[in-house]
Design a protein around this motif. Structure first.
Motif, PDB file in Angstrom:
ATOM      1  N   THR A  34       0.907  -1.221   0.089  1.00  0.00           N
ATOM      2  CA  THR A  34      -0.093   0.004   0.026  1.00  0.00           C
ATOM      3  C   THR A  34       0.936   1.268  -0.201  1.00  0.00           C
ATOM      4  OG1 THR A  34      -1.741  -1.397   1.246  1.00  0.00           O
ATOM      5  CG2 THR A  34      -1.709   1.288   1.184  1.00  0.00           C
ATOM      6  N   ARG A  35       1.709   1.179   0.852  1.00  0.00           N
ATOM      7  CA  ARG A  35       2.890   2.236   0.907  1.00  0.00           C
ATOM      8  C   ARG A  35       3.551   2.760  -0.577  1.00  0.00           C
ATOM      9  NH1 ARG A  35       5.069   3.794   5.629  1.00  0.00           N
ATOM     10  NH2 ARG A  35       5.416   1.803   6.367  1.00  0.00           N
ATOM     11  N   ASN A  36       3.890   1.667  -1.358  1.00  0.00           N
ATOM     12  CA  ASN A  36       4.045   1.737  -2.672  1.00  0.00           C
ATOM     13  C   ASN A  36       3.379   2.451  -3.611  1.00  0.00           C
ATOM     14  OD1 ASN A  36       6.715   0.692  -1.686  1.00  0.00           O
ATOM     15  ND2 ASN A  36       6.363  -1.459  -2.577  1.00  0.00           N
ATOM     16  N   ILE A  37       2.039   1.948  -3.463  1.00  0.00           N
ATOM     17  CA  ILE A  37       1.073   2.760  -4.387  1.00  0.00           C
ATOM     18  C   ILE A  37       0.743   4.255  -3.776  1.00  0.00           C
ATOM     19  CG2 ILE A  37      -1.225   2.620  -4.712  1.00  0.00           C
ATOM     20  CD1 ILE A  37      -1.252  -0.488  -4.872  1.00  0.00           C
ATOM     21  N   VAL A  38       0.842   4.369  -2.626  1.00  0.00           N
ATOM     22  CA  VAL A  38       0.508   5.616  -2.135  1.00  0.00           C
ATOM     23  C   VAL A  38       1.624   6.720  -2.382  1.00  0.00           C
ATOM     24  CG1 VAL A  38       0.446   7.214   0.203  1.00  0.00           C
ATOM     25  CG2 VAL A  38      -0.743   4.902  -0.292  1.00  0.00           C
ATOM     26  N   SER A  39       2.910   6.182  -2.496  1.00  0.00           N
ATOM     27  CA  SER A  39       4.121   6.831  -2.720  1.00  0.00           C
ATOM     28  C   SER A  39       3.930   7.411  -4.150  1.00  0.00           C
ATOM     29  CB  SER A  39       5.396   6.051  -2.502  1.00  0.00           C
ATOM     30  OG  SER A  39       6.299   6.541  -3.351  1.00  0.00           O
ATOM     31  N   TYR A  40       3.545   6.465  -5.290  1.00  0.00           N
ATOM     32  CA  TYR A  40       3.274   7.020  -6.627  1.00  0.00           C
ATOM     33  C   TYR A  40       2.225   8.196  -6.717  1.00  0.00           C
ATOM     34  CZ  TYR A  40       1.497   7.135 -11.389  1.00  0.00           C
ATOM     35  OH  TYR A  40       1.150   7.451 -12.547  1.00  0.00           O
ATOM     36  N   CYS A  41       1.053   7.740  -5.914  1.00  0.00           N
ATOM     37  CA  CYS A  41      -0.222   8.731  -5.932  1.00  0.00           C
ATOM     38  C   CYS A  41       0.063   9.901  -5.368  1.00  0.00           C
ATOM     39  CB  CYS A  41      -1.267   7.926  -5.319  1.00  0.00           C
ATOM     40  SG  CYS A  41      -1.790   6.334  -5.875  1.00  0.00           S
TER      41      CYS A  41
ATOM     42  N   ARG B 170      -4.704  -5.805  11.737  1.00  0.00           N
ATOM     43  CA  ARG B 170      -3.185  -5.089  12.141  1.00  0.00           C
ATOM     44  C   ARG B 170      -2.671  -4.328  10.807  1.00  0.00           C
ATOM     45  NH1 ARG B 170       1.675  -4.647  15.038  1.00  0.00           N
ATOM     46  NH2 ARG B 170       2.270  -2.349  14.341  1.00  0.00           N
ATOM     47  N   THR B 171      -2.495  -5.371   9.733  1.00  0.00           N
ATOM     48  CA  THR B 171      -1.895  -4.715   8.649  1.00  0.00           C
ATOM     49  C   THR B 171      -2.854  -3.878   7.807  1.00  0.00           C
ATOM     50  OG1 THR B 171      -2.558  -6.655   7.409  1.00  0.00           O
ATOM     51  CG2 THR B 171      -0.133  -6.721   8.453  1.00  0.00           C
ATOM     52  N   LYS B 172      -4.039  -4.091   7.838  1.00  0.00           N
ATOM     53  CA  LYS B 172      -4.895  -3.241   7.095  1.00  0.00           C
ATOM     54  C   LYS B 172      -5.073  -2.190   7.817  1.00  0.00           C
ATOM     55  CE  LYS B 172      -7.430  -4.544   3.983  1.00  0.00           C
ATOM     56  NZ  LYS B 172      -7.085  -4.560   2.472  1.00  0.00           N
ATOM     57  N   HIS B 173      -5.032  -1.995   9.227  1.00  0.00           N
ATOM     58  CA  HIS B 173      -4.924  -0.714   9.987  1.00  0.00           C
ATOM     59  C   HIS B 173      -3.769   0.208   9.692  1.00  0.00           C
ATOM     60  CE1 HIS B 173      -4.930   2.045  13.349  1.00  0.00           C
ATOM     61  NE2 HIS B 173      -3.921   1.289  13.743  1.00  0.00           N
ATOM     62  N   GLU B 174      -2.692  -0.490   9.543  1.00  0.00           N
ATOM     63  CA  GLU B 174      -1.298   0.189   9.159  1.00  0.00           C
ATOM     64  C   GLU B 174      -1.587   1.009   7.898  1.00  0.00           C
ATOM     65  OE1 GLU B 174       1.273   0.914  10.988  1.00  0.00           O
ATOM     66  OE2 GLU B 174       0.874  -0.665  12.693  1.00  0.00           O
ATOM     67  N   ALA B 175      -2.236   0.012   6.833  1.00  0.00           N
ATOM     68  CA  ALA B 175      -2.373   0.676   5.573  1.00  0.00           C
ATOM     69  C   ALA B 175      -3.267   1.747   5.365  1.00  0.00           C
ATOM     70  CB  ALA B 175      -2.868  -0.509   4.651  1.00  0.00           C
ATOM     71  N   GLU B 176      -4.348   1.687   6.173  1.00  0.00           N
ATOM     72  CA  GLU B 176      -5.364   2.682   6.351  1.00  0.00           C
ATOM     73  C   GLU B 176      -4.525   3.917   6.743  1.00  0.00           C
ATOM     74  OE1 GLU B 176      -8.758   2.236   8.765  1.00  0.00           O
ATOM     75  OE2 GLU B 176      -9.438   0.643   7.290  1.00  0.00           O
ATOM     76  N   GLU B 177      -3.707   3.853   7.834  1.00  0.00           N
ATOM     77  CA  GLU B 177      -3.178   5.025   8.297  1.00  0.00           C
ATOM     78  C   GLU B 177      -2.054   5.654   7.312  1.00  0.00           C
ATOM     79  OE1 GLU B 177      -3.749   6.599  11.278  1.00  0.00           O
ATOM     80  OE2 GLU B 177      -5.364   5.024  11.075  1.00  0.00           O
ATOM     81  N   ILE B 178      -1.341   4.825   6.688  1.00  0.00           N
ATOM     82  CA  ILE B 178      -0.563   5.381   5.617  1.00  0.00           C
ATOM     83  C   ILE B 178      -1.419   6.219   4.543  1.00  0.00           C
ATOM     84  CG2 ILE B 178       0.733   4.613   3.569  1.00  0.00           C
ATOM     85  CD1 ILE B 178       1.766   2.244   5.395  1.00  0.00           C
ATOM     86  N   LEU B 179      -2.562   5.674   4.321  1.00  0.00           N
ATOM     87  CA  LEU B 179      -3.108   6.522   3.285  1.00  0.00           C
ATOM     88  C   LEU B 179      -3.749   7.692   3.801  1.00  0.00           C
ATOM     89  CD1 LEU B 179      -4.949   3.305   1.867  1.00  0.00           C
ATOM     90  CD2 LEU B 179      -4.340   5.269   0.341  1.00  0.00           C
ATOM     91  N   LEU B 180      -4.304   7.568   5.135  1.00  0.00           N
ATOM     92  CA  LEU B 180      -4.751   8.951   5.668  1.00  0.00           C
ATOM     93  C   LEU B 180      -3.972  10.041   5.940  1.00  0.00           C
ATOM     94  CD1 LEU B 180      -7.518   7.045   7.752  1.00  0.00           C
ATOM     95  CD2 LEU B 180      -8.168   8.376   6.112  1.00  0.00           C
ATOM     96  N   SER B 181      -2.697   9.632   6.066  1.00  0.00           N
ATOM     97  CA  SER B 181      -1.578  10.569   6.384  1.00  0.00           C
ATOM     98  C   SER B 181      -0.763  11.091   5.240  1.00  0.00           C
ATOM     99  CB  SER B 181      -0.699  10.123   7.456  1.00  0.00           C
ATOM    100  OG  SER B 181      -0.226   9.010   7.043  1.00  0.00           O
ATOM    101  N   SER B 182      -1.294  10.533   3.963  1.00  0.00           N
ATOM    102  CA  SER B 182      -0.227  10.810   2.801  1.00  0.00           C
ATOM    103  C   SER B 182      -0.657  12.024   2.156  1.00  0.00           C
ATOM    104  CB  SER B 182      -0.671   9.582   1.916  1.00  0.00           C
ATOM    105  OG  SER B 182      -2.013   9.765   1.350  1.00  0.00           O
ATOM    106  N   GLY B 183      -1.706  12.657   2.581  1.00  0.00           N
ATOM    107  CA  GLY B 183      -2.346  13.935   1.728  1.00  0.00           C
ATOM    108  C   GLY B 183      -2.900  13.559   0.435  1.00  0.00           C
TER     109      GLY B 183
END
Ligand SMILES: NC(=O)c1ccc[n+]([C@@H]2O[C@H](COP(=O)([O-])OP(=O)(O)OC[C@H]3O[C@@H](n4cnc5c(N)ncnc54)[C@H](OP(=O)(O)O)[C@@H]3O)[C@@H](O)[C@H]2O)c1
Length: 302
Positions: A102-109, A146-159
Motif C-alpha cells: 500500500t505504501r508503494n502505491i501511495v508513494s506514486y499517488c 493490524r496490517t489493514k489498519h497500518e495501510a489505512e493510516e498510511i493512506l490517511l496521513s499521505s495527503g
C-alpha cells in the motif's frame, strides 16, 4: 476515457468489480499471478503485471499507465494465513504485501496527485462492542486487521485524496464457491450436515453493494472513510438457515455451533464476536442502502 487501475481484480471482490465497471472507464487490470479473463468483461480492459511488494515495479508500472484513479484491493486476506505470518513481523510477506504494498502505491499517488480507493475490513476493530461506526477507534485483534489498519493510516496521513471502504465478509452468487454463499449452497445441495456458528454476530456485505459504493466514490469524487454493510446483524447460523429456506434447501441440515468448537480456542480468539459495521453516515454520503441478506437472496440465484 478515464483510466482506472485496479489491483486485486482476480480476487473475490474483483469478480463483481469487473462486471460493474461504468462505461466511461478503461479498466487496467494490475494483475499479480493471473490476468482477469477478457471473456468475462464486456468493456475495454488492459492487463499489466505488477508485484506491489516491489516499490520499483509498482512505480514503473503505474508510471507507464498514468491512471486517473487507482482502486487498491490487493492484499493477503485469509485471517489464519495472515496470523501464521505474524512471527516474521515486518519481514513477512503479509506485512510486505498489505502494508508496504500500500505504501508503494501511495508513494506514486502522492507524487502524481492520483486519488485512491482502498478496500478495508471490520477486522481493524476488536469486535467487542455490538457495532462500529466510521469514526470509532481501531484496535485490531488479528494480524490481518493490524496490517489493514497500518495501510489505512498510511493512506490517511499521505495527503492523497482517499476513500477507504470497509466491508464485512463479502458474498455474491455465481461465485465459484469463493464466498460463504456458494460454499453453503454447495454443502446444502450435497445434503451434507452443516455446522454454523451461532455465538457471533456479523453484518455480511453483498458484494454488489460494495462495488456500487466504490463506483459512486470514483464517479462523484467522494473522499473519507465509509462502511458498506446492512443495518441489522445476524449470526452465521441465521444466515445459512435463511439461505436454505429461501432456496427450498433442507434447513434441518444446519446445526448450531460455537466459535470455539468450530475454530478451536486459539483461532476463535482471532475472530470478532461482533463483526458488525454501522453505516448510516456512509449511506447518506454514498447514496446507497446496502441489502440485508434476506433482500439480497431475493435477487440472487443458485
Ligand atoms: N472478501 C471479503 O469478504 C472482504 C471484506 C472486506 C474487505 N475486503 C478487502 O477487499 C480487498 C479484496 O478482497 P478479496 O477477498 O477480493 O481478496 P482475495 O480474493 O484474497 O484476492 C486478493 C487479491 O490480491 C492480489 N495480490 C496478492 N498479492 C499481491 C501482490 N504482491 N501484488 C499484486 N497483487 C497481489 C491477488 O492476486 P494473486 O491471486 O494473483 O496473487 C488477488 O487478486 C482486500 O483488500 C480485502 O482486505 C474483503
Amino acid at each position: 476515457m478515464k483510466k482506472i487501475a485496479i489491483t486485486g481484480l482476480s480476487g473475490v471482490v474483483g469478480q463483481i468489480m469487473a462486471k460493474t465497471v461504468p462505461h466511461d472507464y478503461t479498466l487496467i487490470d494490475l494483475f499479480h499471478r493471473s490476468p482477469y479473463p477478457d471473456n468475462q468483461f464486456e468493456g475495454k480492459i488492459v492487463h499489466k503485471i505488477i508485484d506491489i511488494v516491489s516499490k520499483d515495479d509498482t512505480n514503473r508500472v503505474l508510471s507507464s499507465i498514468n491512471p486517473d484513479v487507482i482502486i487498491h484491493m490487493a492484499a493477503i486476506t485469509h485471517i489464519d494465513v495472515c496470523e501464521n505470518d505474524k512471527i516474521y513481523g515486518k519481514e513477512g510477506i503479509v506485512w510486505k504485501t498489505n502494508v508496504e504494498g500500500t505504501r508503494n502505491i501511495v508513494s506514486y499517488c502522492a507524487k502524481n496527485s492520483v486519488p485512491v480507493v482502498y478496500l478495508s475490513t471490520e477486522c481493524v476493530f476488536d469486535g467487542k462492542k455490538s457495532s462500529y461506526n466510521e469514526f470509532d477507534k481501531k484496535n485490531p485483534r488479528n494480524w490481518y486487521g493490524r496490517t489493514k489498519h497500518e495501510a489505512e493510516e498510511i493512506l490517511l496521513s499521505s495527503g492523497v485524496q482517499v476513500s477507504i471502504i470497509r466491508g464485512v465478509v463479502a458474498y455474491h452468487d455465481n461465485d465459484n464457491q469463493k464466498t460463504i454463499f456458494g460454499k453453503f449452497v454447495s454443502l446444502l445441495k450435497k445434503k451434507n450436515e452443516i455446522f454454523a456458528v451461532d455465538d457471533q454476530q456479523f453484518t455480511p456485505t453483498y458484494t454488489y453493494d460494495m462495488s456500487k459504493a466504490i463506483w459512486n466514490t470514483v464517479q462523484k469524487n467522494i473522499y473519507g472513510v465509509f462502511h458498506v454493510s446492512p443495518e441489522t446483524s445476524l449470526t452465521p447460523y441465521e444466515f445459512v438457515t435463511l439461505l436454505a429456506t429461501q432456496y427450498n434447501l433442507e434447513a434441518s441440515l444446519v446445526k448450531k455451533t460455537t466459535l470455539v468448537s468450530f475454530f478451536g480456542k486459539t483461532r476463535a480468539l482471532l475472530r470478532l464476536p461482533y463483526a458488525c459495521l454501522s453505516q448510516s453516515y456512509s449511506n447518506t454520503k454514498l447514496g446507497i442502502k446496502p441489502k440485508k441478506p434476506i433482500d439480497a437472496f431475493a435477487v440472487m440465484t443458485i
